[in-house]
Scaffold this active site. Structure first.
Site, PDB file in Angstrom:
ATOM      1  N   TRP A   1     -44.263 -98.394 -65.356  1.00 46.13           N
ATOM      2  CA  TRP A   1     -43.450 -97.636 -64.397  1.00 46.13           C
ATOM      3  C   TRP A   1     -42.801 -98.552 -63.376  1.00 46.13           C
ATOM      4  O   TRP A   1     -41.664 -98.327 -62.964  1.00 46.13           O
ATOM      5  CB  TRP A   1     -44.278 -96.547 -63.720  1.00 46.13           C
TER       6      TRP A   1
ATOM      7  N   ASP B   1     -44.238 -96.145 -55.272  1.00 50.71           N
ATOM      8  CA  ASP B   1     -44.317 -95.043 -56.216  1.00 50.71           C
ATOM      9  C   ASP B   1     -45.802 -94.699 -56.303  1.00 50.71           C
ATOM     10  O   ASP B   1     -46.601 -95.477 -56.831  1.00 50.71           O
ATOM     11  CB  ASP B   1     -43.784 -95.496 -57.580  1.00 50.71           C
TER      12      ASP B   1
ATOM     13  N   LYS C   1     -48.956 -84.908 -61.351  1.00 49.68           N
ATOM     14  CA  LYS C   1     -50.227 -85.571 -61.653  1.00 49.68           C
ATOM     15  C   LYS C   1     -51.305 -85.132 -60.670  1.00 49.68           C
ATOM     16  O   LYS C   1     -52.298 -84.551 -61.055  1.00 49.68           O
ATOM     17  CB  LYS C   1     -50.044 -87.079 -61.665  1.00 49.68           C
TER      18      LYS C   1
HETATM   19  C1  PLP Z   1     -45.456 -90.218 -64.437  1.00 55.77           C
HETATM   20  C2  PLP Z   1     -44.970 -91.340 -63.601  1.00 55.77           C
HETATM   21  C3  PLP Z   1     -43.610 -91.527 -63.349  1.00 55.77           C
HETATM   22  C4  PLP Z   1     -42.535 -90.649 -63.959  1.00 55.77           C
HETATM   23  O1  PLP Z   1     -42.490 -89.467 -63.273  1.00 55.77           O
HETATM   24  P1  PLP Z   1     -41.386 -88.352 -63.588  1.00 55.77           P
HETATM   25  O2  PLP Z   1     -41.701 -87.366 -62.496  1.00 55.77           O
HETATM   26  O3  PLP Z   1     -41.646 -87.851 -64.956  1.00 55.77           O
HETATM   27  O4  PLP Z   1     -40.050 -88.953 -63.434  1.00 55.77           O
HETATM   28  C5  PLP Z   1     -43.250 -92.563 -62.523  1.00 55.77           C
HETATM   29  N1  PLP Z   1     -44.155 -93.363 -61.959  1.00 55.77           N
HETATM   30  C6  PLP Z   1     -45.471 -93.217 -62.189  1.00 55.77           C
HETATM   31  C7  PLP Z   1     -46.449 -94.151 -61.540  1.00 55.77           C
HETATM   32  C8  PLP Z   1     -45.916 -92.195 -63.013  1.00 55.77           C
HETATM   33  O5  PLP Z   1     -47.231 -92.049 -63.239  1.00 55.77           O
END
Ligand code: PLP
Length: 361
Positions: free
Chosen positions: A102, A172, A196
């Protein structure tokens, strides 16, 4: 009713109490004669949900008036782009620390918008650890430094934040937001897809230090400016009302359990239940992440052969434990045990792991 233990990485399991509250209010939200899904986002009841969700996030994280919380769409993936569009001026450089897939994606997207510098990466070690402070080499005058607090696919997590001097730090935090107390004063901006740790998919949380946004680009399409959403309290256009409502219920659930200290304690206990079985059977289970970088949210492990991994997955499914297949890019097993996974789910998995090693080890 027969609910499984759901170890999916996202969308992920939700607290049963939250689902029950939503069920209870589905046909008639607080005497409105309709569900939240059917309600105007300009109505008083929805405005109250929107305001309470922001207030709860600020309360849980101990944020003062210098921070705001936005509820946006487009997932964390849109933030990969929206962040540099707003905060990476032409001629400047944004620094990225790579700790997994990511963060690679985030850096790639920023590279389409402007100039980037990789300040540290553990890619050559298959992302088996978070870089040390002395491995971080910032560019001369970065616009910001970006990290991924928890690496959902590889199963690693930052346990000590990097020292980036006075440079704005951005994270993030999609897969560990509100799983533990955080010194938010260290961050200029944190973003996370809700699906999540916080609720269903469809809403993205962006926590911003408002003073930093004053430097944002003014030359963007209106919808892509953070300031647009900030100025309208996340109600510039139709928000994902039901997703925000669900997030608000989850936030209330976190509060009811005692806030982030309590979440951290629960999460540490849950993770040690599973890592305990891995470490007790080193010839059979193997966690590829160095111990000090292990994630408390996504536990990845390998078995001696792909065939054993396959029968592990089918055996787990037969016992009501699903979503354990590792990401297709890395293989193996991954147990995603976000806030909403109860200790009982981790106990059940640990017990299955023990039985499995007795039978096949
Ligand atoms: C799942 C995830 C993403 C992607 O998220 P979306 O909401 O599907 O765009 C980005 N960064 C991390 C760390 C993730 O776990």
């Amino acid at each position: 009713m027969n609910r499984v233990y759901n170890f999916n990485p996202g969308p992920a399991t939700l607290p049963l109490a939250v689902l029950e509250a939503a069920q209870d209010q589905l046909l008639d939200y607080q005497g409105q004669g309709m569900s939240v899904m059917e309600m105007s986002h300009r109505s008083k009841p929805y405005e109250a949900i929107n305001a309470q969700a922001e207030a709860r996030i600020k309360g849980l994280l101990g944020l003062g008036d210098d921070y705001r919380v936005l509820f946006l769409q487009g997932g964390a993936s849109l933030q990969f782009t929206m962040l540099p569009m707003n905060m990476l001026p032409a001629g400047e450089t944004a620094d990225y620390i790579l700790t997994g897939s990511w963060s690679e994606k985030a850096a790639e997207e920023a590279g389409r918008v402007g100039q980037t510098h990789i300040a540290a990466t553990t890619a050559s070690e298959h992302y088996c650890r978070i870089p040390n402070q002395d491995e971080i080499a910032l560019s001369a005058n970065p616009a910001y430094v970006h990290i991924t607090t928890n690496n959902t696919i590889y199963g690693s997590q930052w346990h000590t934040l990097p020292d980036v001097g006075g440079v704005p730090l951005v994270a993030d935090a999609s897969s560990d937001i509100l799983s533990r107390p955080v010194d938010m004063g260290k961050f200029a901006l944190v973003y996370a897809g809700a699906q999540k740790n916080l609720g269903p998919s469809g809403v993205t949380i962006v926590i911003v230090r408002t003073a930093w946004l004053e430097q944002a680009s003014k030359a963007l399409p209106v919808f892509l400016r953070y300031s647009t959403h900030l100025g309208k309290d996340s109600l510039y256009n139709t928000p994902p009302v039901f997703a925000v409502y669900m997030v608000n219920l989850v936030l209330g659930w976190i509060e009811s359990l005692g806030g982030l200290e309590a979440m951290a304690e629960r999460n540490a206990q849950k993770a040690s239940t599973i890592y305990g079985v891995i470490d007790a059977n080193p010839g059979f289970y193997r966690n590829p992440i160095q111990p000090e970088s292990r994630s408390l949210m996504n536990i990845t492990f390998r078995l001696p052969t792909p065939e054993l991994e396959q029968s592990f997955l089918s055996g787990a499914t037969a016992q009501g434990m699903i979503g354990l297949k590792g990401h297709r890019s890395v293989g193996g097993i991954r147990a995603s045990i976000y806030n909403a996974m109860p200790q009982m789910g981790c106990d059940a998995l640990a017990q299955f792991m023990q039985q499995f090693v007795q039978q096949y080890g």
